[in-house]
Design a protein around this motif. Structure first.
Motif, PDB file in Angstrom:
ATOM      1  N   LEU A 114     -12.505  30.579  17.384  1.00 52.98           N
ATOM      2  CA  LEU A 114     -13.098  29.452  18.107  1.00 52.98           C
ATOM      3  C   LEU A 114     -12.006  28.589  18.733  1.00 52.98           C
ATOM      4  N   LEU A 115     -10.935  28.333  17.983  1.00 53.43           N
ATOM      5  CA  LEU A 115      -9.817  27.562  18.529  1.00 53.43           C
ATOM      6  C   LEU A 115      -9.179  28.276  19.709  1.00 53.43           C
ATOM      7  N   VAL A 116      -9.097  29.600  19.634  1.00 53.51           N
ATOM      8  CA  VAL A 116      -8.569  30.373  20.758  1.00 53.51           C
ATOM      9  C   VAL A 116      -9.396  30.094  22.012  1.00 53.51           C
ATOM     10  N   GLY A 117     -10.723  30.187  21.870  1.00 53.99           N
ATOM     11  CA  GLY A 117     -11.604  29.963  23.008  1.00 53.99           C
ATOM     12  C   GLY A 117     -11.511  28.559  23.564  1.00 53.99           C
ATOM     13  N   LEU A 118     -11.461  27.581  22.685  1.00 54.91           N
ATOM     14  CA  LEU A 118     -11.370  26.192  23.139  1.00 54.91           C
ATOM     15  C   LEU A 118     -10.039  25.923  23.849  1.00 54.91           C
TER      16      LEU A 118
END
Length: 396
Positions: free
Chosen positions: A260-264
């Protein structure tokens, strides 16, 4: 370039950019990258082991390489829009098909087809959106299109984190991913409706045809090799991040939250790297981004804590889409009026690098029982990419 002052045209341009964004969320965020947060569930169930998982991932990247080259060079019958929609629907269908466990070769074929479909859809929708934005003098909105990659990664990660505790199998999570992709696919033609497009052969290249192609200079070959190193360097962490996080109980929550952090991190990075590259130069910006990404890849194994993996996620997401974007812009600058040769070779080099990475990591895992060596080799390849790019700016 001046932007349009016509509200109707402005609205049309914004809808086109958002429609492209949703398409990218479906084909890249889900169709291509949902495999990463779902892989830990498949490994835990024994559906795949680490070696097989690397083989399956490599088949997806092989499909993407072939699809990208075919989409750029070999037009299919029909308009680009029609082919794009067929590829978008196909990407959704093969996401659903991942729910059926019919053995390793089934997964290899399905992920190959997913790579093929995502590449066709990626190349064609980018050309469609860019053409429509250019018509309305709204190319400043084009980065919105690329934020779809981050939105898709973040959205699928949230979905898997939310449903992972209640659904029993990875097959059910693949179905959920397919449903999310289907919803996005339905929205795309509402925002990005069909219209009279140029013939499909027109997407081969934006450059005018030439009767001869000049040999590539040393700077071009350095960039091509650097791009191949980047493909290898990013893909190991991008493929096995969830599996790495799932290797110890303390890090298990990161298998979805880290992705999720990657996507954000992807979402603002698209705008950041374009602006930085325009200010300091695209080649130097590529070198900086590769170095930061190398730090993230190394952190993922050298600092196996929640903080370490969180920073690794941010550095990975904050660079890999940006490098892809500014790398192709730099290639077009080097090539001048005929970028087809260098862009094609960069696509091939990148595809080969990301195709070899997962299998390489899978076999090293079988030998060592961890991703340490594979990740450090990947970080080294990213540093090599940075050095190759910087070499062009160092007097000899």
């Amino acid at each position: 370039m001046k932007t349009s002052t016509n509200p109707e045209k402005d609205s049309y341009a914004l809808r086109s950019a958002v429609g492209g964004c949703l398409a990218m969320a479906a084909i890249m965020g889900i169709g291509r990258f949902a495999y990463t947060p779902l892989l830990p569930f498949m490994l835990q169930e024994g559906v795949l082991n680490e070696v097989d998982a690397g083989f399956v991932a490599s088949s997806n990247y092989l499909g993407y390489l072939i699809g990208a080259l075919m989409a750029a060079r070999a037009p299919l019958p029909g308009s680009p829009y029609r082919i794009f929609m067929i590829a978008l629907i196909a990407s959704t269908v093969v996401t659903f098909l991942m729910a059926f466990n019919l053995g390793l070769y089934w997964y290899v074929i399905i992920r190959f087809l997913a790579g093929l479909a995502s590449a066709y859809a990626f190349v064609l929708v980018a050309n469609i959106v860019m053409q429509r934005l250019a018509e309305t003098r709204s190319l400043h909105l084009f980065p919105i299109h690329f934020t779809g990659v981050g939105i898709g990664i973040a959205g699928s990660s949230l979905m898997i984190e939310w449903l992972g505790a209640s659904l029993n199998t990875s097959a059910q999570l693949w179905i959920a991913g397919g449903v999310l992709s289907l919803l996005l696919t339905i929205c795309v033609p509402l925002l990005l409706p069909p219209k009279n497009e140029l013939p499909s052969k027109a997407v081969q290249t934006s450059a005018p045809p030439t009767t001869s192609t000049k040999p590539l200079n040393l700077s071009a070959w350095r960039l091509i090799i650097a791009y191949g190193c980047f493909g290898f360097g990013y893909v190991i962490t991008a493929t096995f991040f969830g599996a790495l996080a799932n290797s110890t109980p303390e890090l298990a929550p990161m298998k979805s939250l880290g992705w999720l952090l990657v996507g954000l991190a992807v979402i603002p990075s698209v705008f950041f790297w374009e602006k930085l590259a325009a200010r300091i130069g695209y080649g130097i910006a590529i070198a900086i981004a590769c170095t930061l990404e190398a730090m993230g890849v190394a952190l993922s194994v050298l600092v196996p804590t929640v903080a370490g993996l969180s920073m690794a996620s941010i550095l990975l997401g904050g660079t890999f889409v940006g490098i892809t974007s500014i790398g192709l812009i730099e290639a077009r600058r080097i090539a001048g009026s005929n970028p087809r040769q260098i862009v094609g070779l960069m696509t091939a080099a990148f595809g080969v690098g990301q195709m070899l990475g997962p299998s390489f990591a899978g076999y090293l895992y079988e030998l060592n029982g961890n991703f340490m060596l594979a990740s450090l080799v990947a970080a080294g390849m990213l540093i090599l990419a940075a050095l190759l790019t910087l070499k062009r700016f160092i007097p000899t």
